[in-house]
Design an enzyme around this catalytic site. Sequence first.
Site, PDB file in Angstrom:
ATOM      1  N   ARG A  19      -9.038  -3.798  -4.391  1.00  0.00           N
ATOM      2  CA  ARG A  19      -9.243  -4.690  -3.250  1.00  0.00           C
ATOM      3  C   ARG A  19     -10.448  -4.191  -2.473  1.00  0.00           C
ATOM      4  O   ARG A  19     -10.551  -3.005  -2.190  1.00  0.00           O
ATOM      5  CB  ARG A  19      -8.006  -4.739  -2.352  1.00  0.00           C
ATOM      6  CG  ARG A  19      -8.204  -5.621  -1.115  1.00  0.00           C
ATOM      7  CD  ARG A  19      -6.908  -5.911  -0.377  1.00  0.00           C
ATOM      8  NE  ARG A  19      -6.404  -7.230  -0.760  1.00  0.00           N
ATOM      9  CZ  ARG A  19      -5.422  -7.863  -0.124  1.00  0.00           C
ATOM     10  NH1 ARG A  19      -4.820  -7.300   0.906  1.00  0.00           N
ATOM     11  NH2 ARG A  19      -5.022  -9.057  -0.514  1.00  0.00           N
ATOM     12  N   ALA A  28       0.837  -1.194   0.000  1.00  0.00           N
ATOM     13  CA  ALA A  28       0.000   0.000   0.000  1.00  0.00           C
ATOM     14  C   ALA A  28       0.872   1.244   0.000  1.00  0.00           C
ATOM     15  O   ALA A  28       1.735   1.426   0.862  1.00  0.00           O
ATOM     16  CB  ALA A  28      -0.914  -0.004   1.220  1.00  0.00           C
ATOM     17  N   TYR A  49      -9.654   1.713   5.262  1.00  0.00           N
ATOM     18  CA  TYR A  49      -8.927   2.896   4.827  1.00  0.00           C
ATOM     19  C   TYR A  49      -9.918   3.865   4.172  1.00  0.00           C
ATOM     20  O   TYR A  49     -11.119   3.634   4.169  1.00  0.00           O
ATOM     21  CB  TYR A  49      -7.767   2.495   3.920  1.00  0.00           C
ATOM     22  CG  TYR A  49      -6.740   1.645   4.629  1.00  0.00           C
ATOM     23  CD1 TYR A  49      -6.051   2.150   5.731  1.00  0.00           C
ATOM     24  CD2 TYR A  49      -6.484   0.327   4.243  1.00  0.00           C
ATOM     25  CE1 TYR A  49      -5.120   1.373   6.410  1.00  0.00           C
ATOM     26  CE2 TYR A  49      -5.549  -0.454   4.921  1.00  0.00           C
ATOM     27  CZ  TYR A  49      -4.880   0.067   6.011  1.00  0.00           C
ATOM     28  OH  TYR A  49      -3.964  -0.705   6.689  1.00  0.00           O
ATOM     29  N   ARG A 104       1.531 -14.215   4.103  1.00  0.00           N
ATOM     30  CA  ARG A 104       2.431 -14.715   5.154  1.00  0.00           C
ATOM     31  C   ARG A 104       3.208 -15.945   4.729  1.00  0.00           C
ATOM     32  O   ARG A 104       4.385 -16.098   5.091  1.00  0.00           O
ATOM     33  CB  ARG A 104       1.632 -14.994   6.428  1.00  0.00           C
ATOM     34  CG  ARG A 104       1.335 -13.744   7.239  1.00  0.00           C
ATOM     35  CD  ARG A 104       0.364 -14.018   8.357  1.00  0.00           C
ATOM     36  NE  ARG A 104      -0.969 -14.302   7.846  1.00  0.00           N
ATOM     37  CZ  ARG A 104      -2.036 -14.502   8.608  1.00  0.00           C
ATOM     38  NH1 ARG A 104      -1.918 -14.481   9.921  1.00  0.00           N
ATOM     39  NH2 ARG A 104      -3.227 -14.733   8.090  1.00  0.00           N
TER      40      ARG A 104
END
Length: 368
Positions: free
Chosen positions: A228, A57, A180, A322
């Site tokens: 997204r 981001a 956000y 991850r």
Amino acid sequence: MSALFTSLQIGPMSVANRVFVSPMCQYSATDGRSGDWHLQHYGSLAVSGAGALTLEATAVSPEGRITNGCLGLYDDAQELALAALVSFLRRLSPVRLGLQLNHAGRKASCSPPWEGGGGLEEGGWAVLAPSAIPFGAGRPLPAEMDEADIARVVVAFAASARRALRVGLDYLELHLAHGYLLSSFLSPISNRRADRYGSSLCNRMRFPLAVVAAVRAVWPADKALGVRINAHDWTDGGLSFDETLEVCCALRAAGVDFVCVSSGAVVEGVRIPAAPGYLLEYAGRVRATTGLVVRAVGMLHQPRMAAAAITRGDADCVAIARALLFDPRWTMKAAHVLGAGDLFSRQFMLAAPERWSGGRAALAALDV
């Protein structure tokens, strides 16, 4: 042949396989500029064998940063640093390179996670949001955006998209998830406005769609544009999945080529029922309803589960986060597990042999 290692067409962009490296904030920039950390971090991910790599981001304005360490793309020095990073990655790998553009909104002006992630007590900045509602305890009280603020942010997204184009990226992804700024306009939890940017879903979509339109206007038709989005806010009164489907249909009409279906993080402390594949049902319904190319996320770290999601039609591609941090050779191992080693070799090493000496050595060790 494993579906995970077949090619994919996303609008104008072809991708060698269906593994994306998910965007993951590093909080390690200096004044928004990428540096040595990003060279080694993204360098390792570029040679992972993934078909596409989405950089973290990246803020479109100073107040749009989550932390002081977030990447930015709003000045010439940041653009120059990003261009150097992209050039470096191009020398390593044929992976498709994208960038996630973001404005943190009411989740801005915070310390990095390893310092608690709370609002900055010193050195912070003004926080913007649809309504004057803080994200949570210890977070800054945001200012409710007026029409001038909204117009300025629309321009900022378009300006950053122009910089991304000059840098030479293959695709862009706009962040409309995780609470956000653009996400917070979509969610009734954070958007309590009574003007033309609030209340009904049509009004709540107005600003995010204006950003998408402004970016699409400067981002060429021969480059892919994605978003997204949250499937679910996981709390009462939040964005419903039916509303998410409406938003996705509007995004397609606005020229978006793909969506990444994520969820949550709109309100502090909300527990998400996370488990391997927990978002696949939502992703599948978005795909079936909208016809958009859909990228799935959500603990898809088992190669067979990721491949099955493609085969069943739940998604067109998967984003791994991850698992690739823990093991940057995850994609190579997945090819080995799924019996796609020969195909993987043709996609990457034979396509760009001068950039894959390290890749060949890693695959040889796996006996693929």
